[in-house]
Design a protein around this motif. Structure first.
Motif, PDB file in Angstrom:
ATOM      1  N   ASP A 170      83.689  31.267  23.242  1.00 48.91           N
ATOM      2  CA  ASP A 170      82.530  30.654  23.826  1.00 48.91           C
ATOM      3  C   ASP A 170      81.662  31.642  24.336  1.00 48.91           C
ATOM      4  O   ASP A 170      82.002  32.448  25.020  1.00 48.91           O
ATOM      5  CB  ASP A 170      82.643  29.375  24.749  1.00 48.91           C
ATOM      6  CG  ASP A 170      83.164  28.209  23.851  1.00 48.91           C
ATOM      7  OD1 ASP A 170      83.205  28.325  22.540  1.00 48.91           O
ATOM      8  OD2 ASP A 170      83.876  27.396  24.496  1.00 48.91           O
ATOM      9  N   LEU A 171      80.373  31.822  23.893  1.00 45.69           N
ATOM     10  CA  LEU A 171      79.480  32.788  24.444  1.00 45.69           C
ATOM     11  C   LEU A 171      78.497  32.324  25.264  1.00 45.69           C
ATOM     12  O   LEU A 171      77.703  31.421  25.142  1.00 45.69           O
ATOM     13  CB  LEU A 171      79.023  33.786  23.440  1.00 45.69           C
ATOM     14  CG  LEU A 171      80.159  34.349  22.226  1.00 45.69           C
ATOM     15  CD1 LEU A 171      79.331  35.059  21.158  1.00 45.69           C
ATOM     16  CD2 LEU A 171      80.944  35.305  23.017  1.00 45.69           C
ATOM     17  N   VAL A 195      77.308  40.571  19.867  1.00 43.58           N
ATOM     18  CA  VAL A 195      78.215  40.451  21.126  1.00 43.58           C
ATOM     19  C   VAL A 195      79.258  41.498  20.752  1.00 43.58           C
ATOM     20  O   VAL A 195      79.638  41.691  19.718  1.00 43.58           O
ATOM     21  CB  VAL A 195      78.870  38.865  21.184  1.00 43.58           C
ATOM     22  CG1 VAL A 195      79.881  38.828  19.907  1.00 43.58           C
ATOM     23  CG2 VAL A 195      79.912  39.166  22.383  1.00 43.58           C
ATOM     24  N   VAL A 196      79.456  42.272  21.817  1.00 46.12           N
ATOM     25  CA  VAL A 196      80.327  43.308  21.872  1.00 46.12           C
ATOM     26  C   VAL A 196      81.921  43.017  22.401  1.00 46.12           C
ATOM     27  O   VAL A 196      81.864  42.861  23.604  1.00 46.12           O
ATOM     28  CB  VAL A 196      80.023  44.767  22.244  1.00 46.12           C
ATOM     29  CG1 VAL A 196      80.998  45.812  22.009  1.00 46.12           C
ATOM     30  CG2 VAL A 196      78.515  45.015  21.522  1.00 46.12           C
ATOM     31  N   ASP A 250      81.216  31.649  12.146  1.00 44.53           N
ATOM     32  CA  ASP A 250      80.565  30.922  13.393  1.00 44.53           C
ATOM     33  C   ASP A 250      81.577  29.451  13.511  1.00 44.53           C
ATOM     34  O   ASP A 250      82.444  29.283  12.918  1.00 44.53           O
ATOM     35  CB  ASP A 250      79.073  30.703  13.059  1.00 44.53           C
ATOM     36  CG  ASP A 250      78.965  29.880  11.700  1.00 44.53           C
ATOM     37  OD1 ASP A 250      79.860  29.112  11.218  1.00 44.53           O
ATOM     38  OD2 ASP A 250      77.727  29.751  11.259  1.00 44.53           O
ATOM     39  N   ALA A 251      80.958  28.587  14.239  1.00 50.28           N
ATOM     40  CA  ALA A 251      81.692  27.467  14.501  1.00 50.28           C
ATOM     41  C   ALA A 251      82.135  26.562  13.263  1.00 50.28           C
ATOM     42  O   ALA A 251      83.025  25.650  13.197  1.00 50.28           O
ATOM     43  CB  ALA A 251      81.239  26.461  15.557  1.00 50.28           C
ATOM     44  N   ASN A 254      74.186  32.199  17.336  1.00 46.66           N
ATOM     45  CA  ASN A 254      75.356  31.623  17.500  1.00 46.66           C
ATOM     46  C   ASN A 254      75.859  31.692  18.839  1.00 46.66           C
ATOM     47  O   ASN A 254      75.863  32.870  19.480  1.00 46.66           O
ATOM     48  CB  ASN A 254      76.490  31.865  16.367  1.00 46.66           C
ATOM     49  CG  ASN A 254      76.378  31.425  15.060  1.00 46.66           C
ATOM     50  OD1 ASN A 254      76.345  29.992  14.590  1.00 46.66           O
ATOM     51  ND2 ASN A 254      75.969  32.277  14.261  1.00 46.66           N
ATOM     52  N   LYS A 255      76.642  30.702  19.498  1.00 44.23           N
ATOM     53  CA  LYS A 255      76.935  30.745  20.728  1.00 44.23           C
ATOM     54  C   LYS A 255      78.452  30.549  20.606  1.00 44.23           C
ATOM     55  O   LYS A 255      79.213  30.583  21.649  1.00 44.23           O
ATOM     56  CB  LYS A 255      76.474  29.443  21.554  1.00 44.23           C
ATOM     57  CG  LYS A 255      75.167  29.470  21.724  1.00 44.23           C
ATOM     58  CD  LYS A 255      74.416  30.418  22.827  1.00 44.23           C
ATOM     59  CE  LYS A 255      73.037  30.272  22.873  1.00 44.23           C
ATOM     60  NZ  LYS A 255      72.338  31.076  23.998  1.00 44.23           N
ATOM     61  N   GLN A 256      79.128  30.735  19.447  1.00 46.96           N
ATOM     62  CA  GLN A 256      80.707  30.603  19.389  1.00 46.96           C
ATOM     63  C   GLN A 256      81.164  31.476  18.020  1.00 46.96           C
ATOM     64  O   GLN A 256      80.300  31.242  16.896  1.00 46.96           O
ATOM     65  CB  GLN A 256      81.077  29.233  19.291  1.00 46.96           C
ATOM     66  CG  GLN A 256      82.592  29.206  19.173  1.00 46.96           C
ATOM     67  CD  GLN A 256      83.299  27.576  19.042  1.00 46.96           C
ATOM     68  OE1 GLN A 256      83.288  27.106  18.177  1.00 46.96           O
ATOM     69  NE2 GLN A 256      83.495  27.063  20.228  1.00 46.96           N
TER      70      GLN A 256
END
Length: 646
Positions: free
Chosen positions: A86-87, A96-97, A110-111, A138-140
């Motif tokens: 989760d981000l 995201v790294v 993704d989710a 995306n957040k995941q």
């Protein structure tokens, strides 16, 4: 009650405490009430909080939760499965790294299972490789992967390397930056994360982790495998995610404490650590409620590279502290103290490792004083001072920048380079100096408030100094202590508080008299472990072989089951080419892998010229396959091992 790996009713009954609240005691209720933690911990953005040992860019996108679904393959020596992250992202975040090391990535989605573009960058020594994932809003993200058989965080043991000799064993050791070799996440202590895990292992093995245990018996996975589930709902530094799998049994030592270990080690481990509840009570009386629920200890096989590791809820401990007389239990006080200093308030980067260890050594000694009295605590503090002075010498002297508390660990240096007694003992001496200036009552009140104010958050040296100036010290007191010199300058300040043991002058005199030709019968034999270690350490490094033989004939140091005494003896004997001590050294170095003992002994041998180098190479060739990478990585450098093998 002793628990078998099989026997569902007994296991479920006794381990119910492992999966929730810890009973009806007022202390347990207080813990539950006061353990609230933020769902998303803050990330510090000051320049001194930038972690050069992580590829992450948390200002753009940061990991807030890790969900693992992994299976242990004991034949291939790999973990395989998925990590779902989760981000929390900035408004315009594109990617995201993450930190990885020798992971084989099969897919990133993704989710909903839709593929996401990703790239594994160039690998660097120590740091591994960045995994950059395009987010597309995306957040995941879900990563399917497997570890390398040589993942440095994981040690796979054959049955022969365990106490029971029947089942294999696996354990992890993530500090400082090794967890990226089995978990693709942002592996920085300043990026705290909650997590959960499902771990599938062969029957009848049991998996334990540094988290709340949700399925003490394991759930059916297939005919010969079962799955254990865990949850950590408080944000922790990622190096504190820890796993062990083996033929494990559990015995409670109190309503919220107990011991996990192999059946063959259980009785002696429970006896050695029977006072765990008293340790927790003593710690809480000093600096506030224990906020992690249970405090259990896992006694590992002897290849574990550290004395202990403060993994939340489940301290990992070496069996080398089981002396049979509880003389080495200060290690447990140390790891428990980390539940406040290190786990609750954590160094934001490895430059400020002392914020974890210096605070913990100070706290550990206060626990020991409360439980065992000022005399025992003073002996251990005085031994720590000697260790600090040796560390100053090893660092190159008092002008070396490596004797600073706040370090400058550049990207090309392994964070392990900063894990010396400077962080531990100079840090503790700093806090004792503050205590002396303001008085214990004021300092205790301050520390309790400090842990509350910064609970579940990262911290820097600058942050600590600002906090103590604001909440404790007057301008005059801050000037008297000279905070900045302590934190940012090399060497040991002249105002450092040296706790001196009143038991040690007698040991020093005994060592002096023996060195000058005194009778071995005049050396006391009814003293504590700490006094015996002091005596051995005070002996001159040029004793004759005849004098060493007299000592060993009287006290049987070469056969000692107390690891601290045996180590002190071998450091003395090997330093003067005492050949009769070599079999003891070989047995010691091949039967345990604790870096604190292993590295100095190999260094001592290596420093003895051709005689010692030949012995070191021979023993290391035999011992190295049984060492964790943390230990072998250090000794490889001492012996130039890879170069020598090419």
């Amino acid at each position: 009650m002793k628990l078998q790996i099989v026997g569902a009713t007994a296991l479920a009954t006794v381990l119910a405490a492992c999966s929730g609240a810890t009973g009806n005691s007022s202390a347990a209720t207080q813990n539950v009430q006061e353990s609230a933690a933020p769902a998303v911990a803050p990330v510090l953005t000051t320049p001194d909080a930038k972690d050069v040992h992580s590829y992450a860019n948390p200002a753009e996108a940061r990991v807030t939760h890790v969900s693992l679904d992994l299976a242990a393959d004991f034949d291939a020596h790999v973990m395989r499965g998925t990590a779902t992250l989760d981000l929390k992202t900035a408004k315009d975040a594109q990617q995201v790294v993450l930190d990885t090391r020798d992971l084989t990535i099969a897919s990133v989605t993704d989710a909903q299972g839709h593929p996401l573009p990703y790239k594994v960058g160039q690998s660097e020594p120590n740091h591994g490789a960045p995994l950059t994932i395009t987010l597309d809003g995306n957040k995941q993200v879900k990563i399917t992967y497997q570890t390398s058989p040589d993942a440095p965080a994981l040690q796979w043991l054959s049955p022969a390397q365990t106490a029971g000799k029947k089942y294999p064993y696996l354990f992890s050791q993530g500090e400082a930056i090794l967890n990226r070799s089995w978990i693709p996440t942002q592996d920085s202590p300043g990026i705290r994360q909650t997590w959960d895990a499902s771990i599938t292992v062969p029957r009848p093995l049991t998996a334990v982790m540094s988290a709340e245990m949700l399925t003490p018996e394991g759930e059916e996975a297939s005919g010969d495998r079962h799955t254990f589930r865990f949850r950590m709902d408080k944000p922790v530094a990622p190096y504190l995610i820890a796993l062990a799998v083996g033929n494990l049994k559990f015995e409670a030592t109190g309503p919220r404490t107990g011991i996990w270990t192999e059946p063959e080690m259980l009785d002696k481990s429970v006896k050695e650590f029977a006072e765990l509840p008293k340790f927790v009570d003593a710690a809480e009386s000093l600096y506030g409620p224990y906020r992690w629920g249970r405090y259990d200890v896992l006694v590992l096989p002897p290849s574990f590279p550290f004395g202990g590791m403060e993994n939340p809820r489940l301290t990992f401990a070496t069996p080398t502290v089981i002396a049979g007389d509880r003389s080495l239990v200060s290690l447990i006080a140390h790891e428990l103290a980390h539940s406040w200093s290190g786990n609750l308030v954590t160094n934001a980067t490895w430059n400020d490792f002392w914020l974890n260890e210096g605070f913990t050594v100070y706290f550990e000694n206060r626990i020991m004083e409360k439980l065992y009295g000022k005399r025992r605590a003073a002996m251990e503090a005085d031994l720590g001072w000697s260790g600090m002075m040796e560390a100053v010498k090893a660092a190159g002297g008092p002008n070396s920048p490596d004797t600073q508390l706040h370090l400058n660990m550049t990207k090309d240096r392994d964070p392990d380079d900063g894990m010396t007694d400077i962080a531990y003992e100079k840090g503790a001496a700093f806090l004792r100096t503050i205590e002396k200036t303001v008085g214990r009552d004021r300092f205790d009140k301050y520390l309790r408030g400090y842990f509350d104010r910064h609970a579940f958050q990262p911290q820097t040296t600058a942050g600590f100094l600002a906090d103590i100036r604001k909440n404790l010290l007057t301008d005059a007191e801050a000037k008297e202590i000279n905070l900045d010199q302590w934190a940012y300058k090399p060497g040991i300040p002249a105002n450092a508080v040296h706790v001196k043991s009143d038991a040690f002058p007698a040991m020093d005199m005994a060592a002096k008299e023996f060195a000058e030709g005194g009778l071995v019968a005049s050396v006391p034999d009814d003293v504590t472990t700490q006094e015996r270690v002091r005596f051995l350490n005070q002996l001159p490094r040029d004793l004759s072989h005849e004098r060493l033989k007299a000592l060993d004939d009287r006290f049987h140091f070469s056969e000692s089951g107390n690891s601290e005494i045996r180590f002190a003896w071998l450091m003395l004997a090997l330093g003067v080419h005492y050949q009769p001590a070599v079999p003891s050294a070989e047995a010691f170095l091949t039967s345990q892998g604790r870096r604190k003992f292993v590295a100095p002994l190999f260094q001592t041998l290596w420093d003895q010229g051709d005689w010692g180098k030949a012995i070191a190479r021979r023993i290391y060739a035999k011992a190295r396959p049984g060492y964790h990478s943390v230990t072998s990585g250090t000794v490889d450098k001492i012996l130039n091992w890879k170069t020598a093998q090419n």
